[in-house]
Scaffold this motif. Structure first.
Motif: not given
Length: 176
Positions: A95-118
């Motif tokens: 459920r929700g939006t689904v996307s697939e992307v490439f990320v650089t291997a061997g280096q850190p990556v930050e995943v940042n989730f932002i959401s808001q509900q009334i």
């Protein structure tokens, strides 16, 4: 308008603009085009942004930006629904939006989730979670994030369900 109110509103807008990099909030994530890479599937009910090559929160990092967004009109939407041919997951919630992307291997990556509900009246529930990990070349990963009222969740696993990295309240990178 009263001068005091005008100064207050202008100050509030200026402080809000300084609180976050507007480009990071709206531009698309820039995928690595060469070198060792991994694939990341993002499933979200809010907005996911990636910050590549950092072990701290740096909205100005080259390539940082939006991967998937649901309902945020100003954000870049062109990666929404993108598929890289990752294997399907058996009986998982998509459920929700689904996307697939490439990320650089061997280096850190930050995943940042932002959401808001009334919540009620003029109140809102806001999520802002971060998860950091170092992808391995050739591996497939899944990030799941959701908000249900005040409950927020974010995780990153390998495609077979093994947890990777850690959720953290990442510190901002030192000023340059």
């Amino acid at each position: 308008m009263k001068p005091g109110l005008a100064i207050f509103l202008a100050s509030a807008l200026l402080l809000n603009a300084c609180a976050s990099n507007p480009a990071y909030m709206t531009r698309a994530y820039a995928e690595p085009q060469s070198g060792a890479r991994a694939r990341l599937r993002v499933v979200t009910t809010g907005e996911i942004r990636l910050i590549p090559g950092r072990d701290c929160h740096d909205e100005y990092a080259p390539g940082a930006g939006v991967v998937a967004t649901q309902g945020y009109d100003l954000a870049d939407h062109h990666l929404n629904g993108r598929k890289l041919g990752m294997p399907d997951e058996p009986a998982t919630d998509q459920r929700g939006t689904v996307s697939e992307v490439f990320v650089t291997a061997g280096q850190p990556v930050e995943v940042n989730f932002i959401s808001q509900q009334i919540a009620t009246g003029t109140s809102n529930w806001v999520c802002n979670l971060k998860w950091s990990f170092v992808p391995e070349a050739g591996k497939d990963y899944v990030s799941r994030s959701s908000q249900s009222f005040e409950a927020c969740s974010l995780s990153v696993t390998t495609l077979d369900g093994q947890s990777v990295g850690h959720r953290d309240y990442l510190n901002a990178c030192p000023a340059k």
